[in-house]
Design an enzyme around this catalytic site. Structure first.
Site: not given
Length: 477
Positions: A53, A64, A66, A118, A182, A191
């Site tokens: 995202s 978060d 990524d 992450d 989303k 989700y």
């Protein structure tokens, strides 16, 4: 839907820059320890990239980030998950750092200055050709030559996000539409890739396809078409943004498996294929089961009917009333003491829930099930860390249920426990975790779940995973 504020984005960028600086210093140190000269170590080709995202430009406040570290050939995965983790834990501002090197996609989960990150790892087989930046080289298929499968899977997140933005006709319209979809998927409780619903990349691919089909539509029109198209979609056919590229016969690339149901028997078993647009093409929905397909189709139909009836957008986005919709539930509680044990064990239990759900729904049980992606924090006097998970049960005549029928669920639970007890880190975290579960009725729901039911909002859980296993016997009464 709320976007991250300019101040929030500046904070995120500062955190990413700090993380990159840590990686620069560590990568140089590893190079020197491997016999590289100072000049060679400082000139090593590596990069910290964003995925998901955040890269697509639809990050929400509090979400978060990524990320992917692409390292030079001399940096091993073992070093990344040991010596870099130790370096990161010593860094000021790091409040959490849990390596999960044995996952299907190995990952470090960390919190830096309040931002959850992450971090994935990919190892280059060779440096890019001279004159090519690493970021540009990563978009070319030949960069994958000689790379191991885990690195290719991690690299796929960057390559897919980049390819999506190339293939949509209007990135701004795509982002606005995706942000709505989303949010809708989260509120409707669908989700979660790990539970068999759709994850973030799948929702992005579905929206991107609608943008391709209707390139001149505004976001509101695209959302209407989103519901209509996927309500009517023939799911024996995959959703694809471009033709699948097969590199058979290309040295260094022919070993990678490409999604192809005509050749691969396992691919023919996929319920709702949505194919990634970069090589090697993969199905992003391989976790979908018959049960979660039914739920997803019901939600597409609800969205379509709501818009056909001119329902307002708040009605479309109405949270799914999970606890008031059903009378029977499976209640799981994951408990742990050290944070690392909690992170790993919670992730393990969640990832194995699909095994239990596959066995529970069908003509042999007469049940329909609906998992809840949300995890509920709980307090326990003996366990400082814990969460509750729930799966709803409905008894349906169409699946063989009838008044007076007795069902023994014990064997299904025993199989689930056997799978949990095969955890490879069982001995490492002995006596550090516990799993409780039982079947309950609505009146027996714990207060920590029911106090939030009016604002049910699921999403990617804040994983703090697990450890060795002690199970409590299931209550089947």
């Amino acid at each position: 839907f709320p976007q991250e504020s300019p101040e929030g984005m500046r904070h995120r960028e500062a955190v990413l820059q700090d993380l990159e600086q840590s990686l620069i210093g560590w990568t140089t140190d590893v190079g020197l320890s491997q016999g590289c000269s100072a000049t060679e170590a400082n000139a090593a080709c590596f990069k910290l990239l964003t995925l998901g995202s955040y890269r697509l430009g639809v990050a929400l406040p509090g979400s978060d980030i990524d990320t992917l570290y692409v390292g030079p050939p001399y940096v091993s995965r073992q070093a990344f998950f040991t010596s870099f983790v130790e370096k990161l834990k010593e860094q000021s501002g790091v409040s959490e750092c849990v390596p999960i090197p044995d996952a299907f996609t190995p990952i470090i989960r960390t919190i830096i200055d309040g931002i959850r990150i992450d971090l994935l790892f990919a190892r280059l087989a060779k440096a890019p050709d001279e004159g090519h930046s690493l970021e540009e080289a990563l978009k070319e298929d030949k960069i994958l030559q000689g790379m191991d499968n885990k690195s290719v899977r991690c690299m796929n997140g960057y390559r897919v996000a980049d390819r999506i933005l190339q293939l949509v006709p209007n990135p701004k319209t795509f982002r606005e539409t995706l942000r709505f979809v989303k949010g809708w998927a989260q509120k409707r409780g669908i989700y979660s890739n790990v539970l068999g619903f759709f994850g973030g990349i799948t929702w992005a691919l579905l929206v991107a396809r609608i943008c391709q089909l209707y390139p001149y539509y505004l976001p509101a029109q695209l959302v209407n078409q989103f519901f209509k198209v996927y309500d009517e979609w023939d799911w024996s056919k995959p959703v694809m943004l471009c033709e699948i590229q097969d590199r058979a016969g290309v040295p260094g690339l022919d070993a990678f498996t490409v999604w192809n149901p005509e050749v691969n028997a396992a691919d023919r078993e996929h319920f709702m294929p949505v194919i990634t647009p970069s090589f090697p093409a993969m199905n992003s929905t391989h976790n979908v089961t018959a049960a979660t397909k039914r739920i997803l189709l019901d939600e597409f139909r609800r969205g379509c009917k709501s818009r056909e009836c001119n329902a307002d957008w708040l009605r479309v986005h109405e949270p799914f009333p999970f606890f008031s919709m059903f009378n029977h539930f499976l209640w799981f509680e994951v408990l742990a003491k050290p944070d690392e044990a909690y992170q790993k064990f919670r992730g393990l239990v969640e990832s194995k829930m699909r095994i239990l759900m596959k066995e529970l729904e069908g003509p042999t049980t007469g049940m329909r099930i609906r998992p809840n992606p949300r995890q509920y924090d709980l307090s326990d006097p003996e366990w400082p860390l814990g969460c509750g998970m729930f799966v709803a049960l409905a008894f349906d005549e169409d699946t063989g249920a009838f008044v007076g029928r007795t069902m023994n669920l014990g064997r299904h639970f025993h199989h689930f426990v056997d799978v949990i007890n095969q955890w490879t880190e069982q001995n490492t975290f002995k006596n550090a975790v516990q799993l409780r579960f039982k079947r309950i009725e609505r009146k027996d729901l714990p207060e920590y779940a029911t106090r939030l039911q009016t604002s049910f909002l699921c999403g990617s859980p804040t994983l703090k995973s697990g450890a060795g296993v002690q199970e409590c016997p299931p209550d089947m009464n």
